[in-house]
Motif scaffolding. Structure first.
Motif, PDB file in Angstrom:
ATOM      1  N   TRP A  61       0.707  -1.254  -0.218  1.00  0.00           N
ATOM      2  CA  TRP A  61       0.055  -0.039  -0.155  1.00  0.00           C
ATOM      3  C   TRP A  61       0.956   1.209  -0.096  1.00  0.00           C
ATOM      4  CZ3 TRP A  61      -0.544   3.969   3.641  1.00  0.00           C
ATOM      5  CH2 TRP A  61      -1.580   5.069   3.516  1.00  0.00           C
ATOM      6  N   GLN A  62       0.325   2.425  -0.690  1.00  0.00           N
ATOM      7  CA  GLN A  62       1.220   3.619  -0.736  1.00  0.00           C
ATOM      8  C   GLN A  62      -0.198   4.594  -0.655  1.00  0.00           C
ATOM      9  OE1 GLN A  62       3.691   4.021  -4.099  1.00  0.00           O
ATOM     10  NE2 GLN A  62       5.337   3.532  -2.757  1.00  0.00           N
ATOM     11  N   GLY A  63       0.248   5.380   0.361  1.00  0.00           N
ATOM     12  CA  GLY A  63      -0.859   6.604   0.380  1.00  0.00           C
ATOM     13  C   GLY A  63      -0.430   7.938  -0.205  1.00  0.00           C
ATOM     14  N   LYS A  64      -0.842   8.902   0.270  1.00  0.00           N
ATOM     15  CA  LYS A  64      -0.512  10.134  -0.492  1.00  0.00           C
ATOM     16  C   LYS A  64       0.975  10.698  -0.055  1.00  0.00           C
ATOM     17  CE  LYS A  64      -4.900  12.438  -0.242  1.00  0.00           C
ATOM     18  NZ  LYS A  64      -5.735  13.570   0.269  1.00  0.00           N
ATOM     19  N   LYS A  65       1.722  11.046  -1.058  1.00  0.00           N
ATOM     20  CA  LYS A  65       3.163  11.493  -1.069  1.00  0.00           C
ATOM     21  C   LYS A  65       4.017  10.051  -0.578  1.00  0.00           C
ATOM     22  CE  LYS A  65       2.377  16.024   0.760  1.00  0.00           C
ATOM     23  NZ  LYS A  65       2.445  17.089   1.739  1.00  0.00           N
ATOM     24  N   ASP A  66       3.496   9.002  -1.349  1.00  0.00           N
ATOM     25  CA  ASP A  66       4.244   7.563  -1.185  1.00  0.00           C
ATOM     26  C   ASP A  66       4.284   7.212   0.348  1.00  0.00           C
ATOM     27  OD1 ASP A  66       4.540   7.783  -3.910  1.00  0.00           O
ATOM     28  OD2 ASP A  66       6.613   8.832  -3.975  1.00  0.00           O
ATOM     29  N   GLN A  67       3.434   7.676   1.264  1.00  0.00           N
ATOM     30  CA  GLN A  67       3.444   7.152   2.495  1.00  0.00           C
ATOM     31  C   GLN A  67       3.098   5.601   2.453  1.00  0.00           C
ATOM     32  OE1 GLN A  67       0.196   8.392   4.967  1.00  0.00           O
ATOM     33  NE2 GLN A  67       1.412   8.442   6.861  1.00  0.00           N
ATOM     34  N   THR A  68       3.982   5.006   3.307  1.00  0.00           N
ATOM     35  CA  THR A  68       3.703   3.359   3.470  1.00  0.00           C
ATOM     36  C   THR A  68       2.869   3.266   4.690  1.00  0.00           C
ATOM     37  OG1 THR A  68       5.867   3.376   4.887  1.00  0.00           O
ATOM     38  CG2 THR A  68       6.120   3.029   2.596  1.00  0.00           C
ATOM     39  N   ALA A  69       2.555   2.006   4.789  1.00  0.00           N
ATOM     40  CA  ALA A  69       1.662   1.472   5.886  1.00  0.00           C
ATOM     41  C   ALA A  69       2.458   1.817   7.163  1.00  0.00           C
ATOM     42  CB  ALA A  69       1.239  -0.114   5.695  1.00  0.00           C
ATOM     43  N   ALA A  70       3.854   1.359   7.122  1.00  0.00           N
ATOM     44  CA  ALA A  70       4.475   1.606   8.671  1.00  0.00           C
ATOM     45  C   ALA A  70       4.525   2.766   8.944  1.00  0.00           C
ATOM     46  CB  ALA A  70       5.957   0.878   8.080  1.00  0.00           C
ATOM     47  N   SER A  71       5.006   3.869   7.924  1.00  0.00           N
ATOM     48  CA  SER A  71       5.170   5.339   8.473  1.00  0.00           C
ATOM     49  C   SER A  71       3.496   5.780   8.891  1.00  0.00           C
ATOM     50  CB  SER A  71       5.614   6.254   7.328  1.00  0.00           C
ATOM     51  OG  SER A  71       4.756   6.126   6.259  1.00  0.00           O
ATOM     52  N   LEU A  72       2.744   5.410   8.196  1.00  0.00           N
ATOM     53  CA  LEU A  72       1.216   5.679   8.696  1.00  0.00           C
ATOM     54  C   LEU A  72       0.968   5.472  10.275  1.00  0.00           C
ATOM     55  CD1 LEU A  72      -1.362   6.751   8.432  1.00  0.00           C
ATOM     56  CD2 LEU A  72      -2.266   4.571   7.272  1.00  0.00           C
ATOM     57  N   LEU A  73       1.321   4.169  10.333  1.00  0.00           N
ATOM     58  CA  LEU A  73       0.948   3.335  11.660  1.00  0.00           C
ATOM     59  C   LEU A  73       2.081   4.290  12.670  1.00  0.00           C
ATOM     60  CD1 LEU A  73       1.109  -0.313  10.843  1.00  0.00           C
ATOM     61  CD2 LEU A  73      -0.904   1.117  11.547  1.00  0.00           C
ATOM     62  N   ILE A  74       3.167   4.771  12.623  1.00  0.00           N
ATOM     63  CA  ILE A  74       4.299   5.296  13.527  1.00  0.00           C
ATOM     64  C   ILE A  74       3.534   6.453  13.786  1.00  0.00           C
ATOM     65  CG2 ILE A  74       6.292   6.216  13.630  1.00  0.00           C
ATOM     66  CD1 ILE A  74       7.422   3.907  11.971  1.00  0.00           C
ATOM     67  N   LYS A  75       3.160   7.271  12.611  1.00  0.00           N
ATOM     68  CA  LYS A  75       2.421   8.495  12.629  1.00  0.00           C
ATOM     69  C   LYS A  75       1.230   8.538  13.718  1.00  0.00           C
ATOM     70  CE  LYS A  75       0.297  12.337   9.913  1.00  0.00           C
ATOM     71  NZ  LYS A  75      -0.350  12.770   8.635  1.00  0.00           N
ATOM     72  N   LEU A  76       0.335   7.497  13.643  1.00  0.00           N
ATOM     73  CA  LEU A  76      -0.807   7.232  14.316  1.00  0.00           C
ATOM     74  C   LEU A  76      -0.489   7.090  15.899  1.00  0.00           C
ATOM     75  CD1 LEU A  76      -3.127   5.063  12.214  1.00  0.00           C
ATOM     76  CD2 LEU A  76      -3.221   7.529  12.818  1.00  0.00           C
ATOM     77  N   TRP A  77       0.810   6.299  15.986  1.00  0.00           N
ATOM     78  CA  TRP A  77       1.368   6.117  17.321  1.00  0.00           C
ATOM     79  C   TRP A  77       1.695   7.342  17.741  1.00  0.00           C
ATOM     80  CZ3 TRP A  77       2.198   1.491  20.202  1.00  0.00           C
ATOM     81  CH2 TRP A  77       2.721   1.713  21.455  1.00  0.00           C
ATOM     82  N   ARG A  78       2.259   8.265  17.138  1.00  0.00           N
ATOM     83  CA  ARG A  78       2.823   9.560  17.798  1.00  0.00           C
ATOM     84  C   ARG A  78       1.664  10.404  18.228  1.00  0.00           C
ATOM     85  NH1 ARG A  78       7.416  10.461  13.377  1.00  0.00           N
ATOM     86  NH2 ARG A  78       9.147   9.108  14.174  1.00  0.00           N
ATOM     87  N   LYS A  79       0.670  10.218  17.388  1.00  0.00           N
ATOM     88  CA  LYS A  79      -0.769  11.074  17.608  1.00  0.00           C
ATOM     89  C   LYS A  79      -1.246  10.755  19.034  1.00  0.00           C
ATOM     90  CE  LYS A  79      -5.062  12.353  15.798  1.00  0.00           C
ATOM     91  NZ  LYS A  79      -6.261  11.977  15.050  1.00  0.00           N
ATOM     92  N   GLU A  80      -1.192   9.288  19.046  1.00  0.00           N
ATOM     93  CA  GLU A  80      -1.715   8.734  20.344  1.00  0.00           C
ATOM     94  C   GLU A  80      -0.901   9.091  21.617  1.00  0.00           C
ATOM     95  OE1 GLU A  80      -5.119   6.486  21.912  1.00  0.00           O
ATOM     96  OE2 GLU A  80      -4.701   7.283  19.793  1.00  0.00           O
TER      97      GLU A  80
END
Length: 877
Positions: A631-650
């Motif tokens: 999976w790739q999101g906007k700006k070539d974001q990966t699932a791992a980076s998305l999950l880490i971002k969510l972790w930091r937000k939490e």
């Protein structure tokens, strides 16, 4: 709520009172304040104080005749109205006349004539008179209520007789508390119907004010009026005026307080009898309207669970009246009765459905609902309209009753599962849904609350039928759910969903979204924990789920219901797809994981937990990892980076602290905690583990209590869990013991440090004293010796009072300028005591104790020694 019949009766009553005395006219208790200059010039001033003084006199010959003469003169003087400025004195005269009535009956006429004047408009000379004399006016009006105690029918009627009201009159009545005295006067009029009706008329006018309603409520007006609803009254005014007052009290005062007053056996028995009489014998438009009003009041009272609705038999009668048209009954109360299609009877039918919903919240009502065959009666509406059959209701009325009946079933049927099943409830609802989905021409009117959004279509019928099914499915009763599945409900729900999305309807978008959400919730309830039903859900079900997940994310903010639909969709993934490997694989093939990650990337907290839970479950499938990594999101974001971002937000939301290197700072590094606090903290750390262990222990004990024998694998797993829980407890206990022992060791070390410090200080003092004695022994100068001895005495005295002496050589002070001549002739200047010997910032620390010298003499305390005037000899330092 005036009607022609009631109006005619009231007019006849008032006409009779007017004929009784020619002096009666249409006058209010308190007239409207006027500024008519001509009217103000008509009345002449009168010495009212003289009249008051005359009325206060007693025991004189011919006094009564003279008093009556002056009162008549007063009435003639104020025949055009009472000035506001004179009200206080005039009402004092009225009160004096009223006090004489008992022994001097002739004063009734005088009091009567003055009260008559109160019905004329009050007069004022200045615009400010209304404010200036407001208190006098209020007190005067309040006195009218007190005069109701006089046992004179004519006087009481004259007090109550009014045709109009003004804001000023109402305001003065509020301030004076007239409403309270009028309510209290009701107890004096038990068997005097005419006077009672006039008092009710006054209260009806007064109850248009919120302030007066509050006053009346506190005076127990609601219960006092309700208990007398069935009193004999040929005019019909009593019931009409009483119901109006009750309505106003419920609307304009504390609803809860009024309901509490009416929630007693006596009031409910009175309401029950009134309603029965109006239901069975009320044929006029006015009677039917009054009947409905009484039912609404009853429904409001029924919301109070403490109201004895069952005990007084009202619940049973209401159920009978609600169902007698649909379920034939031999009860004499309804024998031969038939509702018409008039507006009042139509409203009555809806009100009866509504009261059933209220009553069923009280569980003891359930048996009465069974006895009354309520489920069967309501199901008579769950069918397509029959064109051939002649019905009593119009098409629009029938449609509204049909929707109302299905909505009522959603509340009642979950309480009566056996009755629902015995009536073939599932089959009836599914057949009705088939008709809702069919092409059968049907022009819905969509006029009612329940018909909202259903004009010209069958969405309203489908909407309420699905609500009913959802309520039954969520009971998790296997008998109901199994019967639904056997009747093909899963396939039927998927078919309805596909049919709806194939025909977009933007006009009724909100209702369509609600229907879709309910279908998915029904499917989730049926498929959860049932692999075979998940297999039936299959690829067709996965397709409708994927369709919803592809919805434009911007619509989630529309407020139409897309958020609810997405929740239902995620729930259906959990319940209908996960655990069924063919469905999981199909979901993956159709890029379902990509869609889930796209939703997760929207960063909407309300969805994140559910999506992450689904992702965790999907990861049990070995094919999932590849999809997640691809999976790739906007700006070539990966699932791992998305999950880490969510972790930091939490972490940020939880308030997790980090240092400058982004390392997590220990939460446990809390200031001011004692050893006892840390012992408690150990338990807090393992709280969830303890609770889980406690639950498993309860399960284990219940198994032993029930004498059940788990299979070998379950037994081993249970024993392992119990052992692990015990080990956690032992570990925590061990850690607590270690903390306590560590604290004990620290206490011992602290004691040893203090003791060593005391010993060192004592040694220092011994050395200092010895040095001092040596110094004195070598000193030959008498003046110096005398000064030194004086300093020694001061030091000793200061030590007795725990003070730090000045210039004491053994207390860290300087002895500057203390010059002494040594035997060799040299002069020694002793400067200051070194900090390394006497303390400083580290004096009380372990470092200070370690550096404390353990040898040396008095001269070690001298920082420096200067040899003056002689090079012969120096004292070694």
């Amino acid at each position: 709520m005036w009607t022609e019949e009631a109006g005619a009766t009231a007019e006849a009553q008032e006409s009779g009172i007017r004929n009784k005395s020619s002096s009666f006219s249409q006058i209010p208790v308190v007239g409207v304040v006027t500024e008519d200059d001509e009217a103000q010039g008509v009345f002449k001033p009168m010495d009212l104080n003289r009249v008051i003084k005359l009325l206060e006199e007693t025991d004189k010959d011919g006094l009564e005749e003279k008093q009556l003469k002056f009162v008549k003169k007063l009435v003639r003087c104020y025949q055009n109205g009472l000035p506001l400025r004179d009200l206080a004195q005039i009402f004092k005269i009225l009160n004096l006349c009223a006090g004489k009535i008992k022994n001097q009956p002739h004063f009734i006429e005088s009091a009567y004539d003055i009260i008559k004047l109160c019905g004329l408009p009050f007069l004022k000379k200045k615009v400010s008179d209304e404010i200036t004399y407001a208190e006098d006016t209020a007190n005067s009006i309040a006195l009218l209520g007190d005069l109701m105690k006089i046992p004179s029918s004519e006087l009481r009627i004259q007090i109550c007789y009014q045709q109009a009201s003004s804001s000023y009159k109402i305001q003065m009545a509020e301030v004076g508390g007239l409403a309270k005295t009028m309510v209290q006067s009701m107890t004096l009029l038990e068997n005097q119907l005419v006077e009672k009706l006039w008092v009710l008329k006054v209260l009806q006018h007064l109850s248009t004010s919120e302030v007066n309603c509050t006053i009346m409520m506190k005076a127990q007006a609601a219960s006092g009026i309700c208990t007398h609803l069935n009193d004999p009254d040929p005019s019909g005014q009593l019931l009409f005026r009483s119901s109006e007052i009750l309505w106003n009290l419920l609307e304009k005062s504390s609803k809860e307080e009024v309901i509490q007053q009416l929630s007693n056996l006596e009031c409910l028995l009175a309401l029950k009898e009134v309603f029965k009489n109006l239901f069975m014998r009320g044929f006029s438009h006015y009677d039917r309207q009054l009947r409905n009003d009484i039912l609404v009041i009853t429904t409001i009272i029924a919301q109070n669970p403490e109201a004895p609705m069952i005990e007084c038999g009202f619940t049973k009668d209401l159920i009978l009246f609600a169902t007698f048209n649909e379920v034939k009954s031999q009860n004499l109360l309804v024998k031969g009765l038939k509702l018409s299609n008039s507006y009042e009877d139509f409203e009555l039918k809806k009100l009866l459905f509504n009261v059933i919903v209220i009553l069923c919240k009280d569980l003891p009502t359930v048996q009465l609902l069974i006895d009354g065959k309520v489920i069967l009666a309501l199901f008579t509406y769950v069918k397509k309209p029959e064109k051939q059959k002649i019905i009593d209701w119009s098409a629009a009325q029938y449609e509204e009753l049909q929707l109302h009946a299905i909505a009522t079933l959603s509340s009642v049927a979950p309480l009566l599962i056996e009755e629902y099943m015995s009536c073939q409830g599932n089959a009836r609802v599914l057949a009705f849904l088939e008709w809702c989905e069919s092409e059968d021409p049907f022009f819905s009117h969509g006029n009612s609350f329940h018909g909202t959004g259903g004009r010209g279509n069958k969405f309203a019928q489908m909407r309420y039928s699905l609500r009913l099914l959802r309520a039954m499915v969520y009971l998790e009763d296997e008998t109901v759910n199994k019967d639904l599945c056997e009747k093909g409900t899963i396939q039927q729900m998927i078919g309805i969903f596909k049919n709806i999305i194939s025909k977009p309807n933007e006009k009724e978008e909100a209702i369509v979204l609600e229907i879709q959400s309910d279908i998915l919730l029904i499917l989730s309830g049926l498929c959860e924990n049932h692999i075979q039903r998940k297999e039936i859900f299959g690829t067709e079900g996965v397709d409708i789920v994927l369709h919803v997940m592809k919805t434009d994310p911007r619509k989630l903010q529309s407020g139409l219901g897309y958020n609810v639909l997405l929740f239902s969709t995620l729930d259906s993934i959990w319940c209908c797809i996960l655990g069924c490997y063919p469905s999981e694989d199909y979901f993956l093939e159709k890029e379902g994981i990509f869609l889930l990650l796209d939703l997760l990337a929207l960063n909407q907290k309300k969805f994140c937990n559910l999506i992450l839970g689904i992702m965790v479950e999907f990861c049990d499938n070995p094919k999932t990892a590849a999809h997640v990594n691809a999976w790739q999101g906007k700006k070539d974001q990966t699932a791992a980076s998305l999950l880490i971002k969510l972790w930091r937000k939490e972490e940020k939301e939880l308030g997790v602290k980090r240092d400058k290197n982004r390392k997590i700072i220990d939460f446990e590094n809390l200031p001011g905690l004692s050893a006892e606090d840390f012992v408690t903290l150990c338990i807090i750390h393992r709280y969830l583990d303890f609770k889980i262990g406690e639950i498993w222990n309860e399960i284990y004990e219940e198994i032993k209590l029930e004498k059940l024998r788990p299979v070998t694998t379950d037994k081993k797993a249970l024993e392992a869990i119990i052992t692990a829980s015990e080990n956690i407890g032992k570990m925590v206990a061990s850690l607590q013991s270690e903390i306590i022992e560590s604290q004990a060791r620290q206490d011992v070390q602290n004691e040893q440090k203090v003791y060593a410090k005391i010993q060192a200080t004592h040694k220092q003092r011994e050395l200092a004293n010895k040095s001092w004695e040596n110094f004195l022994a070598r000193t030959s100068n008498a003046k110096t010796l005398k000064k030194a001895k004086r300093l020694q005495e001061k030091a000793i005295e200061a030590s007795r009072h725990h003070k730090r002496p000045q210039n004491a050589i053994f207390h860290q002070t300087d002895i500057k300028g203390l010059n002494t001549t040594v035997p060799s002739g040299g002069v020694v200047t002793v400067e200051s005591t070194p900090a390394r010997l006497v303390g400083g910032p580290l004096a009380d620390t372990d470092i200070a104790l370690k550096k404390l010298p353990i040898r040396g003499g008095a001269l070690q305390r001298v920082k420096a020694v200067k040899i003056v005037d002689t090079p012969k000899k120096s004292i070694p330092t």
